[in-house]
Design a protein around this motif. Structure first.
Motif, short mmCIF file in Angstrom:
data_model
loop_
_atom_site.label_atom_id
_atom_site.label_comp_id
_atom_site.label_asym_id
_atom_site.label_seq_id
_atom_site.Cartn_x
_atom_site.Cartn_y
_atom_site.Cartn_z
N SER A 140 73.10 -61.95 87.25
CA SER A 140 72.13 -63.02 87.08
C SER A 140 72.76 -64.34 86.64
N LEU A 141 74.01 -64.31 86.23
CA LEU A 141 74.66 -65.51 85.70
C LEU A 141 75.45 -66.26 86.76
N THR A 142 75.34 -67.59 86.73
CA THR A 142 76.23 -68.42 87.53
C THR A 142 77.60 -68.43 86.87
N ALA A 164 76.75 -61.21 73.62
CA ALA A 164 76.64 -62.55 74.21
C ALA A 164 76.29 -62.45 75.70
N LEU A 165 76.94 -61.55 76.41
CA LEU A 165 76.65 -61.38 77.83
C LEU A 165 75.24 -60.85 78.07
N GLN A 166 74.78 -59.97 77.19
CA GLN A 166 73.40 -59.47 77.29
C GLN A 166 72.40 -60.59 77.09
N LEU A 167 72.63 -61.43 76.06
CA LEU A 167 71.73 -62.55 75.78
C LEU A 167 71.74 -63.56 76.92
N LEU A 168 72.92 -63.86 77.44
CA LEU A 168 73.02 -64.80 78.55
C LEU A 168 72.36 -64.23 79.81
N GLY A 169 72.64 -62.97 80.09
CA GLY A 169 72.12 -62.35 81.31
C GLY A 169 70.62 -62.20 81.31
N SER A 170 70.04 -62.00 80.12
CA SER A 170 68.58 -61.81 80.02
C SER A 170 67.83 -63.13 79.96
N GLY A 171 68.55 -64.23 79.74
CA GLY A 171 67.91 -65.52 79.59
C GLY A 171 67.49 -65.82 78.17
N ALA A 172 67.74 -64.90 77.24
CA ALA A 172 67.40 -65.15 75.84
C ALA A 172 68.27 -66.24 75.23
N LEU A 173 69.46 -66.43 75.80
CA LEU A 173 70.35 -67.50 75.37
C LEU A 173 70.57 -68.41 76.57
N LYS A 174 70.05 -69.61 76.48
CA LYS A 174 70.12 -70.56 77.60
C LYS A 174 71.21 -71.59 77.33
N VAL A 175 72.07 -71.77 78.31
CA VAL A 175 73.20 -72.69 78.15
C VAL A 175 73.20 -73.78 79.21
N ARG A 190 83.47 -59.62 88.90
CA ARG A 190 83.47 -60.77 87.99
C ARG A 190 83.57 -60.29 86.54
N VAL A 191 84.45 -60.94 85.77
CA VAL A 191 84.68 -60.51 84.40
C VAL A 191 84.86 -61.69 83.47
N ALA A 192 84.48 -61.47 82.20
CA ALA A 192 84.81 -62.38 81.11
C ALA A 192 85.96 -61.74 80.34
N VAL A 193 86.88 -62.58 79.89
CA VAL A 193 88.09 -62.09 79.22
C VAL A 193 87.94 -62.25 77.71
N GLU A 194 88.20 -61.17 77.00
CA GLU A 194 88.30 -61.20 75.54
C GLU A 194 89.78 -61.33 75.21
N PRO A 195 90.25 -62.52 74.82
CA PRO A 195 91.69 -62.80 74.81
C PRO A 195 92.44 -62.39 73.54
N LEU A 196 91.92 -61.44 72.78
CA LEU A 196 92.52 -61.08 71.50
C LEU A 196 93.53 -59.95 71.67
N LEU A 197 94.74 -60.17 71.17
CA LEU A 197 95.80 -59.17 71.20
C LEU A 197 96.08 -58.73 69.77
N VAL A 198 96.01 -57.43 69.51
CA VAL A 198 96.10 -56.92 68.14
C VAL A 198 97.18 -55.86 68.03
N CYS A 199 97.58 -55.59 66.78
CA CYS A 199 98.67 -54.62 66.57
C CYS A 199 98.19 -53.17 66.58
N GLY A 200 96.96 -52.94 66.11
CA GLY A 200 96.41 -51.59 66.10
C GLY A 200 96.81 -50.73 64.93
N VAL A 201 97.69 -51.23 64.05
CA VAL A 201 98.19 -50.39 62.96
C VAL A 201 97.95 -50.97 61.56
#
Length: 340
Positions: free
Chosen positions: A132-134, A291-302, A78-89
């Motif tokens: 731990s996340l649904t 964000a994933l750490q906060l969500l996974g630990s329950g420190a950020l409840k959604v 299971r993965v969350a996608v970071e959808p940013l595409l950058v030039c790198g230069v």
């Protein structure tokens, strides 16, 4: 595969496309959920000139890895996608700020995204979802990353009093992250009663802006000084007009909302109070990891943030139109593999 495609102003069409094939360094992801946000509404109405149709929409994405050309992720992970595409230069990329790349492109906005059954994306833009996340909780990762970045940019410190103008998904998440960051007091100003109820249920203080003046309330709570940090999370002229007056001398204002025509700002008060104005755009990779750490630990409840889940067939009627027409809606998710 089925995909929701932007064809032009007010034109979103459910289309059959050939499944994408990952190139070297990319992964193929089976999309579980794609969230809809304010940016998607602007795109839908043709208000983003940099968007060149046709393009598969959807940039708030979680799913399962089908194939990873790098071998970093296993099938089914299971993965969350970071959808940013950058030039790198460009200078921003070279200086470690690729999220504000001069040529920044976002999957689901400027390139094909994930309101589809399958998508490809650079493997280094994937983040493992804690067990731990649904799925519904994990689907809030991308907007939570925006909130983490906004709180970082605002410089929220231990003991701060923070006022968030706007209780939509981003305002709610910013307030929740600010509290997790150590703010002593966090208040959310909003007019929607369901949004106020959600904030209160999460343990946040609220100001019903349909009845009370947020400026007067915050001053009454701070001996007339104002908030240490004010976050403008709407982009509406009314809240922009409030942000400077609600901020204390030498306080910080984070501007996170994007509206239509540029609203007027009381620059004289900015000068006299030596207020710091800060902008915030998307997020860095570390913000999504946080964000994933906060969500996974329950420190950020959604819990309660997702108010609607709809299949791609109903995306416009039950997703985009409802989100546009009702301030009571919060996070709406598209479920590409659910069929009516």
């Amino acid at each position: 595969m089925r995909a929701l495609v932007y064809l032009g102003p007010d034109q979103l069409e459910l289309s059959e496309l050939a499944p994408p094939i990952p190139s070297d360094g990319e992964a193929l992801v089976k999309v579980r959920y794609a969230g809809i946000c304010g940016t998607d509404l602007h795109l839908w109405h043709g208000e983003m000139s940099a968007v060149k149709p046709p393009v598969v929409v959807g940039h708030e994405l979680v799913g399962e890895v089908v194939q990873d050309t790098t071998g970093r992720f296993q099938p089914g992970q299971r993965v969350a996608v970071e959808p940013l595409l950058v030039c790198g230069v460009c200078r921003a990329c070279r200086e470690g700020a690729s999220h504000v790349c001069r040529s920044l492109r976002v999957q689901g906005v400027h390139a094909n995204g994930g309101a589809a059954e399958l998508m490809t994306t650079p493997t280094h833009r994937l983040h493992a979802i804690p067990d731990s996340l649904t799925w519904e909780q994990a689907a809030c990762t991308e907007p939570a990353s925006v909130a983490v970045h906004m709180v970082r940019r605002a410089g929220v410190e231990l003991g701060d009093t923070v006022l968030v103008l706007g209780g939509g998904p981003i305002g709610f998440l910013v307030a929740s992250v600010a509290r997790a960051a150590g703010a002593r007091r966090v208040l959310v100003s909003e007019v929607s009663q369901p949004r106020l109820a959600l904030a209160r249920a999460a343990g946040l203080e609220t100001i019903d802006a349909s009845k009370d003046d947020p400026i007067e309330v915050i001053r009454s709570l701070t001996d007339g000084e104002g908030a240490d940090v004010v976050v403008e999370a709407v982009g509406h002229p009314a809240t922009v007009a409030q942000m400077v007056a609600a901020c204390r001398v030498r306080g910080r204002i984070l501007i996170g909302g994007i509206g239509g025509a540029p609203p007027p700002v009381d620059l004289a008060s900015v000068v006299f109070k030596e207020v710091t104005l800060v902008g915030s755009r998307v997020y860095e990779s570390r913000d999504m990891a946080t964000a994933l750490q906060l969500l996974g630990s329950g420190a950020l409840k959604v819990d309660g943030l997702v108010t609607r889940t709809v299949p791609l067939e109903s995306a416009v009627l039950d997703g985009y139109e409802r989100l546009r027409d009702s301030r009571d809606e919060m996070k709406v998710l598209l479920a590409p593999w659910h069929r009516t």
